[in-house]
Write a protein that holds these residues in place. Structure first.
Motif, PDB file in Angstrom:
ATOM      1  N   HIS A   5     -55.695 -19.069   0.589  1.00 58.37           N
ATOM      2  CA  HIS A   5     -56.224 -19.519   1.810  1.00 58.37           C
ATOM      3  C   HIS A   5     -57.647 -18.853   2.262  1.00 58.37           C
ATOM      4  O   HIS A   5     -57.642 -17.441   2.082  1.00 58.37           O
ATOM      5  CB  HIS A   5     -55.428 -19.064   3.246  1.00 58.37           C
ATOM      6  CG  HIS A   5     -53.812 -19.925   2.993  1.00 58.37           C
ATOM      7  ND1 HIS A   5     -53.414 -20.891   3.779  1.00 58.37           N
ATOM      8  CD2 HIS A   5     -53.016 -19.794   2.089  1.00 58.37           C
ATOM      9  CE1 HIS A   5     -52.469 -21.307   3.356  1.00 58.37           C
ATOM     10  NE2 HIS A   5     -51.950 -20.568   2.389  1.00 58.37           N
ATOM     11  N   LYS A   6     -58.577 -19.609   2.601  1.00 59.62           N
ATOM     12  CA  LYS A   6     -59.805 -19.039   3.048  1.00 59.62           C
ATOM     13  C   LYS A   6     -60.388 -19.785   4.224  1.00 59.62           C
ATOM     14  O   LYS A   6     -60.390 -20.950   4.088  1.00 59.62           O
ATOM     15  CB  LYS A   6     -60.838 -19.232   1.815  1.00 59.62           C
ATOM     16  CG  LYS A   6     -62.245 -18.726   2.161  1.00 59.62           C
ATOM     17  CD  LYS A   6     -62.305 -17.207   2.273  1.00 59.62           C
ATOM     18  CE  LYS A   6     -63.756 -16.592   2.362  1.00 59.62           C
ATOM     19  NZ  LYS A   6     -63.702 -15.258   2.954  1.00 59.62           N
ATOM     20  N   ARG A 113     -59.343 -17.559  -7.194  1.00 59.66           N
ATOM     21  CA  ARG A 113     -59.835 -16.674  -5.774  1.00 59.66           C
ATOM     22  C   ARG A 113     -61.209 -16.282  -5.932  1.00 59.66           C
ATOM     23  O   ARG A 113     -61.690 -16.557  -4.997  1.00 59.66           O
ATOM     24  CB  ARG A 113     -58.951 -15.419  -5.481  1.00 59.66           C
ATOM     25  CG  ARG A 113     -59.432 -14.684  -4.312  1.00 59.66           C
ATOM     26  CD  ARG A 113     -58.175 -13.694  -4.008  1.00 59.66           C
ATOM     27  NE  ARG A 113     -57.076 -13.898  -3.696  1.00 59.66           N
ATOM     28  CZ  ARG A 113     -56.553 -14.700  -2.698  1.00 59.66           C
ATOM     29  NH1 ARG A 113     -57.177 -14.947  -1.734  1.00 59.66           N
ATOM     30  NH2 ARG A 113     -55.161 -14.885  -2.534  1.00 59.66           N
ATOM     31  N   GLU A 117     -64.098 -17.468  -3.083  1.00 61.60           N
ATOM     32  CA  GLU A 117     -64.678 -16.724  -2.336  1.00 61.60           C
ATOM     33  C   GLU A 117     -66.401 -16.789  -2.728  1.00 61.60           C
ATOM     34  O   GLU A 117     -67.109 -16.932  -1.585  1.00 61.60           O
ATOM     35  CB  GLU A 117     -64.267 -15.103  -2.938  1.00 61.60           C
ATOM     36  CG  GLU A 117     -63.147 -14.890  -2.274  1.00 61.60           C
ATOM     37  CD  GLU A 117     -62.863 -14.617  -0.850  1.00 61.60           C
ATOM     38  OE1 GLU A 117     -63.858 -14.380   0.019  1.00 61.60           O
ATOM     39  OE2 GLU A 117     -61.838 -14.685  -0.264  1.00 61.60           O
ATOM     40  N   ALA A 120     -67.322 -20.247  -1.053  1.00 58.13           N
ATOM     41  CA  ALA A 120     -67.176 -20.129   0.524  1.00 58.13           C
ATOM     42  C   ALA A 120     -68.614 -19.408   0.999  1.00 58.13           C
ATOM     43  O   ALA A 120     -69.247 -20.102   2.030  1.00 58.13           O
ATOM     44  CB  ALA A 120     -66.042 -19.462   1.228  1.00 58.13           C
TER      45      ALA A 120
END
Length: 137
Positions: A5-6, A113, A117, A120
């Protein structure tokens, strides 16, 4: 199943962010340039080429303008399951992007992940720079 979840804020109006997110065939230009270098769109699927040479085919699962939510699934690569959603929500005068990715096998979680990251951070920078360029034009 690993679930990543980001959520992050972008200082860009929600309609502008959603216009970029919903452009399924332009992720390499409108969201994550540098991380992704090419996207080829074929009906409801895209082939995405990453800067590291990784090539993935992603299917468009859902595109909901009323919820500003896009869902896609990767059908190539090392994952036996990969499903992700991006939702754009209003946040003050800007936006909040919520990116949720589910992946199997669990061992891929650190790699995925890392991509989320990095993606995003690039997405935020790209959207804010594009909005500033548009505002000054």
């Amino acid at each position: 199943m690993a679930s990543i979840h980001k959520a992050f804020e972008v200082d860009v109006p929600v309609d502008q962010v959603w216009a970029a997110v919903r452009d399924f065939g332009a992720v390499h230009r409108r969201l994550t340039p540098g991380l992704t270098v090419a996207t080829q769109l074929e009906a409801d699927a895209r082939t995405v080429t990453f800067a590291n040479g990784l090539v993935l085919k992603e299917l468009l699962v859902s595109l909901d303008d009323s919820l500003r939510r896009l869902v896609y699934a990767s059908v190539q690569g090392r994952a036996t399951h990969h499903n992700a959603s991006l939702q754009v929500l209003p946040e003050g005068s800007g936006s909040r992007i919520v990116w949720i990715t589910d992946v199997l096998p669990n061992e891929l979680e650190p790699f995925v992940r890392g991509l989320v990251e990095q993606g995003a951070a690039i997405m935020k920078q790209t959207l804010e720079e594009d909005a500033a360029r548009t505002a000054s034009a």
